[in-house]
Structures are given as C-alpha cells and as structure tokens.
Design a protein around this motif. Structure first.
Motif, PDB file in Angstrom:
ATOM      1  N   ILE A  54       0.825  -1.214   0.000  1.00  0.00           N
ATOM      2  CA  ILE A  54       0.000   0.000   0.000  1.00  0.00           C
ATOM      3  C   ILE A  54       0.862   1.268   0.000  1.00  0.00           C
ATOM      4  O   ILE A  54       0.630   2.191  -0.784  1.00  0.00           O
ATOM      5  CB  ILE A  54      -0.959   0.013   1.220  1.00  0.00           C
ATOM      6  N   GLU A  55       1.886   1.320   0.855  1.00  0.00           N
ATOM      7  CA  GLU A  55       2.706   2.537   0.925  1.00  0.00           C
ATOM      8  C   GLU A  55       3.407   2.807  -0.412  1.00  0.00           C
ATOM      9  O   GLU A  55       3.597   3.951  -0.797  1.00  0.00           O
ATOM     10  CB  GLU A  55       3.755   2.437   2.044  1.00  0.00           C
ATOM     11  N   ARG A  56       3.809   1.736  -1.085  1.00  0.00           N
ATOM     12  CA  ARG A  56       4.500   1.919  -2.364  1.00  0.00           C
ATOM     13  C   ARG A  56       3.546   2.431  -3.432  1.00  0.00           C
ATOM     14  O   ARG A  56       3.925   3.244  -4.273  1.00  0.00           O
ATOM     15  CB  ARG A  56       5.159   0.605  -2.788  1.00  0.00           C
ATOM     16  N   VAL A  57       2.302   1.937  -3.409  1.00  0.00           N
ATOM     17  CA  VAL A  57       1.307   2.446  -4.354  1.00  0.00           C
ATOM     18  C   VAL A  57       1.080   3.932  -4.087  1.00  0.00           C
ATOM     19  O   VAL A  57       1.010   4.744  -5.016  1.00  0.00           O
ATOM     20  CB  VAL A  57      -0.025   1.666  -4.233  1.00  0.00           C
ATOM     21  N   ILE A  58       1.010   4.303  -2.805  1.00  0.00           N
ATOM     22  CA  ILE A  58       0.803   5.714  -2.458  1.00  0.00           C
ATOM     23  C   ILE A  58       1.973   6.565  -2.956  1.00  0.00           C
ATOM     24  O   ILE A  58       1.782   7.635  -3.525  1.00  0.00           O
ATOM     25  CB  ILE A  58       0.594   5.877  -0.944  1.00  0.00           C
ATOM     26  N   SER A  59       3.222   6.068  -2.781  1.00  0.00           N
ATOM     27  CA  SER A  59       4.383   6.809  -3.311  1.00  0.00           C
ATOM     28  C   SER A  59       4.251   6.994  -4.811  1.00  0.00           C
ATOM     29  O   SER A  59       4.550   8.071  -5.334  1.00  0.00           O
ATOM     30  CB  SER A  59       5.691   6.047  -3.062  1.00  0.00           C
ATOM     31  N   ALA A  60       3.826   5.942  -5.497  1.00  0.00           N
ATOM     32  CA  ALA A  60       3.692   6.013  -6.952  1.00  0.00           C
ATOM     33  C   ALA A  60       2.610   7.017  -7.336  1.00  0.00           C
ATOM     34  O   ALA A  60       2.778   7.785  -8.280  1.00  0.00           O
ATOM     35  CB  ALA A  60       3.374   4.641  -7.534  1.00  0.00           C
ATOM     36  N   LEU A  61       1.498   7.020  -6.594  1.00  0.00           N
ATOM     37  CA  LEU A  61       0.413   7.971  -6.880  1.00  0.00           C
ATOM     38  C   LEU A  61       0.890   9.399  -6.640  1.00  0.00           C
ATOM     39  O   LEU A  61       0.582  10.310  -7.403  1.00  0.00           O
ATOM     40  CB  LEU A  61      -0.815   7.667  -6.012  1.00  0.00           C
ATOM     41  N   ASN A  62       1.677   9.602  -5.581  1.00  0.00           N
ATOM     42  CA  ASN A  62       2.227  10.928  -5.308  1.00  0.00           C
ATOM     43  C   ASN A  62       3.162  11.358  -6.430  1.00  0.00           C
ATOM     44  O   ASN A  62       3.143  12.497  -6.867  1.00  0.00           O
ATOM     45  CB  ASN A  62       2.980  10.943  -3.976  1.00  0.00           C
ATOM     46  N   TYR A  63       3.993  10.410  -6.883  1.00  0.00           N
ATOM     47  CA  TYR A  63       4.947  10.702  -7.961  1.00  0.00           C
ATOM     48  C   TYR A  63       4.203  11.102  -9.230  1.00  0.00           C
ATOM     49  O   TYR A  63       4.580  12.006  -9.945  1.00  0.00           O
ATOM     50  CB  TYR A  63       5.815   9.469  -8.219  1.00  0.00           C
ATOM     51  N   GLN A  64       3.096  10.400  -9.476  1.00  0.00           N
ATOM     52  CA  GLN A  64       2.303  10.615 -10.686  1.00  0.00           C
ATOM     53  C   GLN A  64       1.391  11.840 -10.491  1.00  0.00           C
ATOM     54  O   GLN A  64       0.651  12.224 -11.375  1.00  0.00           O
ATOM     55  CB  GLN A  64       1.553   9.296 -10.915  1.00  0.00           C
ATOM     56  N   LYS A  65       1.475  12.462  -9.305  1.00  0.00           N
ATOM     57  CA  LYS A  65       0.683  13.639  -8.928  1.00  0.00           C
ATOM     58  C   LYS A  65      -0.804  13.396  -9.095  1.00  0.00           C
ATOM     59  O   LYS A  65      -1.551  14.257  -9.574  1.00  0.00           O
ATOM     60  CB  LYS A  65       1.123  14.867  -9.735  1.00  0.00           C
ATOM     61  N   ALA A  66      -1.247  12.213  -8.704  1.00  0.00           N
ATOM     62  CA  ALA A  66      -2.663  11.873  -8.801  1.00  0.00           C
ATOM     63  C   ALA A  66      -3.440  12.730  -7.807  1.00  0.00           C
ATOM     64  O   ALA A  66      -3.025  12.891  -6.667  1.00  0.00           O
ATOM     65  CB  ALA A  66      -2.867  10.393  -8.506  1.00  0.00           C
TER      66      ALA A  66
END
Lengths: 418, 213
Positions: free
Chosen positions: A318-330
């Motif tokens: 979950i935390e990694r998905v959140i990092s990815a979403l933050n990176y993608q500026k979702a």
C-alpha cells in the motif's frame, strides 16, 4: 522526561489525517475490487507463533522477524507477511471448506532490517488475494488480472507486471546436472543480472554448449512475450518446456482480459525459488525504486501445515502504491468539514440540525466552545457556519463569499425536524 | 523523456567512469572540471550525473534515487543492497585481503581484526574460516592498527601493496577480487529497459575491446 518518550522507533510511522485519508481510500479501492471478484476479507492475528513462519523454505530470515515471548516462554513474532497465516488457516480452520476458495486481506506486516539492508519501513501495509485449491493457469491469470484491476482502481496509470516461472530455472539446472551449491551460485548471479559473471561461472563447468548459451542468456531474457519465442526453439527438457508453456498460457488468458499491455516476461526472476512453485509475479512503476506488488504460485506452502493443496496469490504494498500515486501527482479528495454548527442556548436544536445535515451526506462539526468560532472555522477550512439563534431562528454564514442568510430550524430540516 | 540518473563514486572511479561514458558517446565534461556542483545535467541525452560518497552509491541506486551507479565491488559486498550488478567494468582492480606482519602467519585462535569493512570481515572469518574474532571498525589508515597493537590483522583492499611493504606488513590471505561494477536499480531496469540496456551493451563492448588490446 524519559529519553524515547516522544519518539517512534525507526521504521514505524504516525499516519496523519491527510495521508491517512489517502491510505484508506487506496485500501478501500483495492479491497472493493477484490470483493467484487469474490475475494472476501479474512483477518488473522497480528502476532503468531514463530514456528508458523520458521520453515524449510527460509523465505523469512530469522533476523528479519520481530520476536517476543509469551508467559510460557514460547517465541512469538509480529507477522512478516499475511499469506503464511492464511496457509495455516486453510490447513486448520478451513480444512473442510469447499475448494477452490478465494480470500483477501489487508493489514500491517512487520520486518526488521537487522543486519540485512532492507531500505523499507519495518511496519508496512499489504493488501492481497489468495486463490486456494486450484492449480490451473486460469487461477494464476485471475489473481494477476484482479491485481491489475486493483492497481487501476486506485488511480495508478503506468505500471508493468512481470511474470516469470520458478520451474524454468529449476528445469534448466536439472538438465545441467550441476550440484546444489553451484546452482545456488548461478541463481544468485542471474538474480543480480550479472551478465558477465554468469558467463564466467558457466564457462568453468562442463555443460552442454546449448544449455550454457541458455544460462548465459537468462539474465537478459526479460521484456515482451517475444522473449519466449527467442528460446522456444532451443532443446529444453520437459520441465523447462512445461514452464514456458505455462507462461504462454497465462499470457494468453491475460490477453483475453485485455491486460496484455501491462504484462512483461522475466525468465531471470529467480528469487524465492524454494517458496514459489510456478508463476512468479512482480509489479513495477515509475517513481518507486521497489516493486509495488509481488506474488506467485506456492503449491507447497499449505503442505507445510499438513494439508497439501495448491495456491496462488499476489500482494500489493500500500505505501509503495501511495508513493507512486504521489509521484504521478494523482489528485485525491482531502477530507473537509462542510459545516460548523454552533448555538447560543438551544443545544438540542443544534444537535438535531447537525444530524439532519449529516444524514444529507455533509460532514458536520458541532462547536464545543473555546476561542473565536469564525477563527477556528477559517483555520480548519470549514465552508460555512450554522448559528442557532434561539426561538427556531438560524443564521447561515457562508465563509467562502462572506454572506449571511437567515432561516429557521424547520425550514432547514425540510419538515423532518418537526 | 525522463532523466536517467547516474551515481558515480567520488574520486578516481568517477574519473574513470567519465572516461568510459565518453567512449560510449555520453559526454559529461563538466565532471572533469574542479567544481563544487553535485549534479551535472546532460540535456541532450537526458542524463543526470551525481557525485556521491562511494559507500552511498548502492543506497542511492537501491532506493531508485539513481537509476544507475558505478561503484567498487568492495562497497557492494559491504553494503549488501538489493541491486542488479550487471557489469564488471574491470577498472579500479584490486584485491580484498587479510594483512598482517610480514613475518607472522595468521593466528588460529581468537584475534582482533581492524577493518573499514566489518560485514566482509565477519562473513569471511565466521562463514569461511569458522574463526571467532573481534571486529574493530575503522574509517581509514587501517594499516596503523597492527603497527600500534590495536589488532593482530586487518582486512582491507590492496592495490599495489606499497603501503603494506613500507610498514613491514604483507598480504596473509586473499579474500576476493575487486573492481568497479555497473549497478542498476531493479525497477529502473524494467521501466527504462531500452535506454539502460543500450548503455550496458555499449559499455560491455568497450570493455571487451579494451581488454583484448
């Protein structure tokens, strides 16, 4: 004050409201996707006996588990993953349940970096699914497809799911007849994609030239499905060939799901070979240096608990998905309070109004005193203030445009309040 | 196009790496200048070069802060990070050795060992030699330790052996060969396969030719 009183241990985090809202929303999307495909949630204890995770596979290093003792001196551990406890459940509490069965889970897992560099949080959240009691490629493809849908559901855009096959490497090494130690050495080099070192090592043993070529190529055998075409023609043993056929079949099913654009192949995926018995799955995306999901087929694990049944599953970090979403500026909706209700004397009217607004789907706070009301509302980003004046009279102040309108209790509650 | 970030171990390895990248056609001339800048950008090839302390290269690459790194095998062994170690660049060659007094054999009982590499030292003595030792972690001039009686022996990299000789020390046992390696983040290799493998393949060709000449 005691030295550590105000700190959290390394690897453990407070999750504050905005991050927590995002985390819950990601978990919610994923769990909803799982549920919609028949994977209902189960919960197992946060701590278990050490014996549950200590096994021949050595998938969980002793030093990576966080241990403590119970009153009888038995060793307990904070669970290092959530799949192993589910395997235990299927050999015990679910021993008579009709198969196949689908389950999902979400919760914290714990791993101590110890001397091994982990570069990860010690407490982290995993959500995952297991499809137990079926060894078909359809089952493998279903857990992969469900994982893809789960990642899409929380807004992840560009990601790639790699599939490999544990049996492929085992098959090839069986053909070479090399001893266990050398096999393990070659496995490590392939896992590190040490192209040249693999070659040098293979050169130092007497292996049939065609097999040697294959071993040399293994670290670079990743990419699209055409990777398999490249080596299908080689003289593979039955075991390695079956492994390739399995990947082709799983890929074919994923094409029917319409998910081929997310799928890549990596035949050099050779981690956890004692644990995985078939397909191996790993997911990658931009902005996160670690896989966002991982899993595969583990037909021997439940057998460790005394009941031999096949199983397959994938877990999402979950935390990694959140990092990815933050990176993608979702974008995502921050939690907001829409209305603050306050009153001069008519407290029961205030409570009624607050409940009435809440039942219309608004987020409502009731003023509990202290300080300046409007100051508080502005700082908290609240949209408007409903002030109960007495005798059923109400002022509504819109904090966005600064206007105030007068109304009554009965008008605001649309008749329900009477 | 996304930037590819390359972490280079400060010092001689960075110079040799710059030379290698030059041969590949990815010129990074700024690094050659004496500058306090930490990041050098090559806009044409969409590359970023970072100069970091050698022991930190594996960390930058493991986290994905750098996609690619160039660092000595000694650092990789010591740090034990989860990386792809795709290429032996052959330069920066030396050996990891147990060293001590030139006229004394390695004592068999309990000894004190000084090193900048506690993990490599522990692994060698406990797994390979089954010998109980006390590790004394130092950060530099490790050769001093036996000279002043801090430890019986040291574990360190040996290039020419000149420092050892001048101080009456010698190599007692060789642990392994060391050279510079090209390491890649596990996710980057998958997400940026074409570009990274392009660099790796060209570097491999150059090394092959250099070693044949």
């Amino acid at each position: 004050m005691r030295r550590w009183k105000t700190q959290t241990p390394e690897g453990a985090l407070d999750v504050l409201e905005n991050e927590c809202a995002r985390k819950r929303s990601v978990e919610g999307c994923i769990m909803q996707t799982y549920k919609a495909s028949g994977y209902f949630e189960v919960q197992t204890p946060t701590f278990e006996f050490y014996d549950v995770f200590a096994d021949e596979f050595g998938d969980f290093d002793q030093s990576s588990m966080m241990k403590f003792f119970d009153r009888q001196g038995r060793i307990l551990v904070l669970r290092p993953d959530l799949t192993t406890p589910i395997a235990r459940v299927f050999a015990t509490r679910y021993a008579d349940v009709p198969l196949p069965k689908r389950v999902s889970y979400v919760g914290s897992a714990f791993r101590d970096g110890g001397s091994v560099a982990g570069a990860v949080q010690k407490e982290f959240t995993q959500a995952g699914i297991e499809l137990i009691g079926q060894s078909s490629p359809e089952a493998d493809a279903e857990v992969i497809a469900t994982t893809i849908r789960a990642l899409l559901s929380c807004g992840l855009e560009k990601f790639q799911i790699d599939i490999g096959q544990a049996e492929f490497f085992k098959g090839i090494m069986e053909q070479t007849g090399l001893c266990e130690e050398t096999t393990e050495h070659i496995r490590q080099l392939i896992d590190q994609k040490s192209f040249v070192a693999v070659g040098e090592l293979a050169d130092s043993y007497k292996i049939k030239s065609e097999l040697k070529e294959l071993i040399l190529e293994l670290p670079s055998l990743f990419g699209g499905i055409e990777v398999i075409d490249k080596i299908k023609t080689k003289s593979l043993g039955a075991r390695a060939k079956a492994a390739l056929d399995n990947i082709i079949e799983i890929y074919g099913i994923l094409v029917d799901y319409g998910f081929e654009k997310y799928i890549s192949v990596d035949l050099g995926m050779v981690k956890g070979l004692n644990y995985y018995t078939g397909v191996i799955v790993k997911g990658f995306t931009h902005g996160v240096g670690f896989p966002v999901c991982g899993g595969g087929r583990y037909d021997n694990l439940i057998g460790e608990f005394g009941r031999s049944i096949p199983a397959t599953g994938v877990a999402i970090g979950i935390e990694r998905v959140i990092s990815a979403l933050n990176y993608q500026k979702a974008e995502f909706e921050l939690p907001v309070v829409h209305t603050l209700v306050c009153y001069d004397t008519d407290r029961s009217d205030a409570f009624k109004i607050a409940e009435g607004l809440r039942s219309n789907g608004l987020c409502v706070e009731v003023w509990t005193g202290g300080g300046d009301i409007e100051d508080y509302a502005n700082r908290r980003g609240i949209g408007g203030i409903v002030r109960i004046r007495g005798n059923g009279v109400i002022d509504i102040k819109n904090l966005v445009d600064g206007t105030t309108t007068a109304t009554t209790v009965s008008e605001l509650l649309g008749g329900e309040g009477k | 196009m996304k930037y590819l970030t390359i972490a280079l171990a400060k010092g001689r390895l960075a110079e040799l790496s710059t030379e290698l990248f030059g041969k590949i056609g990815l010129d990074c001339p700024v690094i050659k200048e004496k500058s306090r800048k930490l990041i050098f950008t090559d806009e044409k090839n969409r590359l970023k070069f970072m100069l970091v302390k050698a022991t930190d290269v594996p960390t930058y690459v493991e986290y994905g802060a750098a996609d690619i790194g160039i660092v000595g095998k000694d650092t990789i062994l010591e740090e034990g990070k989860n990386l792809y170690e795709v290429l032996d660049l052959k330069f920066g060659a030396c050996k990891m050795c147990v060293c001590g007094w030139a006229d004394k054999a390695l004592p068999t009982g309990f000894i004190k060992v000084a090193s900048k590499y506690p993990n490599i030292t522990r692994d060698y003595f406990s797994s390979k030699k089954n010998q109980t030792i006390e590790i004394i972690k130092l950060s530099g001039s490790v050769e001093l330790a036996p000279l002043c009686g801090l430890s019986e022996v040291i574990v360190d990299i040996v290039e020419s052996g000149k420092t050892l000789k001048e101080n009456g020390l010698a190599v007692i046992e060789e642990i392994c060969d060391i050279s510079a390696r090209l390491v890649v983040n596990r996710v980057s290799l998958k997400m940026e396969k074409e570009r990274i493998m392009g660099i790796v393949d060209r570097a491999r060709e150059i090394i092959k030719n250099d070693n044949n000449n």
